[in-house]
Enzyme design. Structure first.
Site, PDB file in Angstrom:
ATOM      1  N   LEU A 159       0.800  -1.047   0.311  1.00 23.38           N
ATOM      2  CA  LEU A 159       0.227   0.128   0.157  1.00 23.38           C
ATOM      3  C   LEU A 159       0.876   1.364  -0.081  1.00 23.38           C
ATOM      4  O   LEU A 159       0.165   2.372  -1.222  1.00 23.38           O
ATOM      5  CB  LEU A 159      -0.578   0.314   1.258  1.00 23.38           C
ATOM      6  CG  LEU A 159      -2.349   1.261   1.507  1.00 23.38           C
ATOM      7  CD1 LEU A 159      -2.811   1.536   0.188  1.00 23.38           C
ATOM      8  CD2 LEU A 159      -2.568   0.841   2.746  1.00 23.38           C
ATOM      9  N   ALA A 160       1.670   1.159   0.473  1.00 24.62           N
ATOM     10  CA  ALA A 160       2.740   2.655   1.169  1.00 24.62           C
ATOM     11  C   ALA A 160       3.966   2.889  -0.561  1.00 24.62           C
ATOM     12  O   ALA A 160       3.419   3.265  -1.072  1.00 24.62           O
ATOM     13  CB  ALA A 160       3.254   2.340   1.725  1.00 24.62           C
ATOM     14  N   TRP A 218      -2.817  -8.472   3.687  1.00 21.62           N
ATOM     15  CA  TRP A 218      -3.221  -9.452   5.001  1.00 21.62           C
ATOM     16  C   TRP A 218      -3.860  -8.922   6.048  1.00 21.62           C
ATOM     17  O   TRP A 218      -4.350  -9.378   6.744  1.00 21.62           O
ATOM     18  CB  TRP A 218      -1.793 -10.213   5.541  1.00 21.62           C
ATOM     19  CG  TRP A 218      -0.954 -11.385   4.696  1.00 21.62           C
ATOM     20  CD1 TRP A 218      -1.667 -11.100   3.103  1.00 21.62           C
ATOM     21  CD2 TRP A 218      -0.491 -12.288   4.711  1.00 21.62           C
ATOM     22  NE1 TRP A 218      -0.455 -12.178   2.567  1.00 21.62           N
ATOM     23  CE2 TRP A 218       0.207 -12.856   3.647  1.00 21.62           C
ATOM     24  CE3 TRP A 218      -0.018 -12.623   5.772  1.00 21.62           C
ATOM     25  CZ2 TRP A 218       0.579 -13.851   3.974  1.00 21.62           C
ATOM     26  CZ3 TRP A 218       0.411 -13.799   6.025  1.00 21.62           C
ATOM     27  CH2 TRP A 218       1.125 -14.327   4.878  1.00 21.62           C
ATOM     28  N   ALA A 219      -4.166  -7.351   5.952  1.00 20.39           N
ATOM     29  CA  ALA A 219      -4.360  -6.433   6.891  1.00 20.39           C
ATOM     30  C   ALA A 219      -6.068  -6.922   7.461  1.00 20.39           C
ATOM     31  O   ALA A 219      -6.743  -6.918   5.910  1.00 20.39           O
ATOM     32  CB  ALA A 219      -4.563  -5.128   6.605  1.00 20.39           C
ATOM     33  N   GLY A 245      -8.062  -6.508   9.686  1.00 24.66           N
ATOM     34  CA  GLY A 245      -9.534  -4.668  10.583  1.00 24.66           C
ATOM     35  C   GLY A 245      -9.622  -4.001   9.539  1.00 24.66           C
ATOM     36  O   GLY A 245     -11.053  -3.632   9.981  1.00 24.66           O
ATOM     37  N   ARG A 252      -2.736  -3.749  23.043  1.00 28.18           N
ATOM     38  CA  ARG A 252      -2.623  -4.606  22.763  1.00 28.18           C
ATOM     39  C   ARG A 252      -0.885  -5.413  22.766  1.00 28.18           C
ATOM     40  O   ARG A 252      -1.028  -6.508  23.154  1.00 28.18           O
ATOM     41  CB  ARG A 252      -1.854  -4.510  20.688  1.00 28.18           C
ATOM     42  CG  ARG A 252      -3.043  -5.120  20.141  1.00 28.18           C
ATOM     43  CD  ARG A 252      -2.556  -4.848  18.123  1.00 28.18           C
ATOM     44  NE  ARG A 252      -3.881  -4.926  17.663  1.00 28.18           N
ATOM     45  CZ  ARG A 252      -3.707  -4.602  16.429  1.00 28.18           C
ATOM     46  NH1 ARG A 252      -2.751  -5.184  15.127  1.00 28.18           N
ATOM     47  NH2 ARG A 252      -4.741  -4.585  15.205  1.00 28.18           N
ATOM     48  N   GLU A 262       5.458   0.192   6.825  1.00 22.43           N
ATOM     49  CA  GLU A 262       6.467  -0.255   8.035  1.00 22.43           C
ATOM     50  C   GLU A 262       8.071  -0.078   7.961  1.00 22.43           C
ATOM     51  O   GLU A 262       7.844  -0.317   9.382  1.00 22.43           O
ATOM     52  CB  GLU A 262       6.019  -1.510   7.664  1.00 22.43           C
ATOM     53  CG  GLU A 262       6.128  -2.337   9.270  1.00 22.43           C
ATOM     54  CD  GLU A 262       5.499  -3.402   9.242  1.00 22.43           C
ATOM     55  OE1 GLU A 262       5.543  -4.852  10.692  1.00 22.43           O
ATOM     56  OE2 GLU A 262       4.617  -4.259   8.487  1.00 22.43           O
TER      57      GLU A 262
END
Length: 503
Positions: free
Chosen positions: A16-17, A46-47, A49, A277, A360
């Protein structure tokens, strides 16, 4: 070995980035290099949420920023967070205009869900738990249709090319068949993802080994806060590598964490399982190592609606022989996201001229010591667009350059050993004994497989964790359980030097 001159940004990574960078750099020509076909081996796809943004009438960017600051445990950068949260709605709308099919409510507005540590429901989803792949698919379609973008889907980054001043002037790329190509470009954008593949228990693609980060450090870029690795508390413990993810949105809908006797892991309160988390991951970790087991029970909260509400998780459960409508899902913590990385601004600038970092692999200050759930997709797209505009403004430079020797691969056997060491001794709970043991094991591996990038990244993570004598966010030291009053970043300034710099 061949050499080509490219007149626009060279983007390493097709998640995405990286694709956001490529689209926003128009009309400058962009070369995107990725080791596998787009949509494969990307954490973005794979995300589950979704994307966090202030989208409802009861929410504001200020509230979103406040939640991000709390989760980040004193190490977030206020201006970066402001830019991110204020750009939230515009980023979601940009992606929707590209074709990302976000869930909508009856009035046609974005449907939003609640996730841990958010004070408001603000996570835009797709099909319940399919946001990452759907969003990335829309970008892939746009990139393939963009006349200014060229994509190499068989290229691995093997080195950064610099001139005598240290400026990054290009990259050494290995293509199929072992062909080495020197690509000279006005700007190199690292969008190489995280380092979850360094851990035996991970939810990320196994190919993500932090190689871009290691090359940036070798070249002289500043690296920040590598000890902060986020372990997702509800990876499905069903014997698979990588471990399938049971999205946090399940707990947002009321699923509960229990042990094998049905006792709540974090207490009976309705919101007990929606803590940050790191807290939830440690509770799950403790239950597992004590032999009580950890399970996510969605029978009462979701039940018969599971196949339609969370189809990806449901399918993963059924493949593993678990019907989540009838049985709790066994879970364990797994490496999920790296908050630390290459020091970079919201527009991708690193401390090395000509080198940008986004996504990331970068540390922009928006995650601090503990990423707020679903902020990562927002950061990738929002800061990816900013980085695309900044990198497109770089002018071509001529002159002599130094081409590095291509980096070597770590053998499969050595990588398996390294992954076990990282999960066992640089995992959810750390101490000086385990971290020292891990570094000694890495030194032994270096004697037989010297100078490999995954091993270098692992060593930098472990050394940073050993240097931080406190517990903060995703970094927990059982021998230093308290959090120091003065927040400080761990900065790896150049090879061989480390400092703890108070903010």
């Amino acid at each position: 070995m061949s050499r080509i001159h490219h007149d626009g940004p060279l983007v390493i990574g097709g998640g995405l980035a990286g694709l956001s960078v490529a689209l926003e750099a128009a009309p400058r020509p962009v070369l995107v290099v990725t080791p596998a076909p787009l949509l494969q081996a990307s954490s973005s796809a794979w995300a589950q949420g979704g994307m966090a943004a202030a989208l409802s009438f009861s929410d504001t960017p200020g509230l979103h920023a406040a939640d991000t600051h709390v989760a980040g445990a004193g190490l977030v950068e206020a201006e970066a967070v402001r830019l991110l949260t204020e750009d939230g709605r515009a980023t979601v709308e940009w992606l929707a205009a590209l074709g990302a099919p976000f869930d909508r409510d009856a009035d046609g507005d974005f449907a939003v869900s609640l996730e841990a540590a958010h004070s408001k429901a603000r996570v835009a989803r797709v099909g319940g738990d399919g946001a990452g792949r759907a969003i990335l698919s829309a970008l892939v379609t746009s990139v393939r249709a963009a006349s200014h973008v060229t994509v190499w889907e068989d290229g691995r980054l093997r080195g950064l090319i610099q001139d005598t001043t240290g400026r990054v002037r290009g990259a050494l790329i290995e293509r199929s068949g072992g062909r080495l190509v020197e690509v000279l470009a006005p700007a190199v954008v690292l969008a190489t993802g995280g380092a979850g593949g360094l851990f035996a228990r991970t939810t990320t693609p196994a190919a993500l080994l932090g190689e871009g980060l290691a090359l940036a450090w070798r070249a002289g870029a500043e690296i920040v806060d590598l000890e902060f690795v986020q372990f997702h508390p509800t990876a499905m413990d069903v014997g698979l590598d990588p471990m399938p993810l049971a999205t946090e949105a399940l707990r947002g809908e009321g699923a509960r964490l229990i042990d094998r006797d049905g006792a709540f892991l974090l207490g009976p309160e309705p919101d007990a399982d929606l803590k940050p988390r790191d807290i939830v991951a440690r509770a799950v970790h403790l239950a597992v190592i004590e032999g009580r087991g950890a399970f996510l029970d969605a029978r009462a909260a979701i039940g018969e609606h599971f196949p339609t509400t969370f189809p990806a998780v449901f399918a993963a459960c059924m493949r593993a022989g678990i019907d989540p409508r009838e049985s709790p899902i066994p879970v364990a913590p797994a490496a999920h996201y790296h908050m630390g990385g290459i020091a970079a601004g919201p527009d991708g600038h690193t401390t090395l001229p000509g080198l940008y970092a986004v996504g990331e692999c970068a540390s922009t200050g928006v995650h601090g010591a503990n990423r707020l759930a679903s902020n990562s997709l927002l950061e990738a797209a929002s800061f990816g667009r900013r980085t695309g505009r900044a990198a497109a403004a770089e002018a071509r430079r001529d002159g002599p350059v130094t081409v590095p020797v291509a980096s070597a691969d770590l053998s499969a056997e050595a990588l398996a050993t390294l992954r076990t060491v990282m999960s066992d001794d640089v995992g959810v709970v750390r101490d000086a004994v385990g971290l020292t043991r891990a570094l000694a094991a890495m030194a032994g591996l270096e004697q037989t497989t010297p100078d490999t990038l995954p091993l270098l990244t692992a060593r930098l993570i472990a050394a940073s964790a050993l240097a931080r004598h406190e517990s903060r966010g995703g970094h927990y030291r059982s021998d230093y359980p308290d959090t120091l009053a003065e927040p400080a970043h761990t900065r790896l300034i150049r090879p061989g030097e480390m400092s703890m710099a108070a903010e």
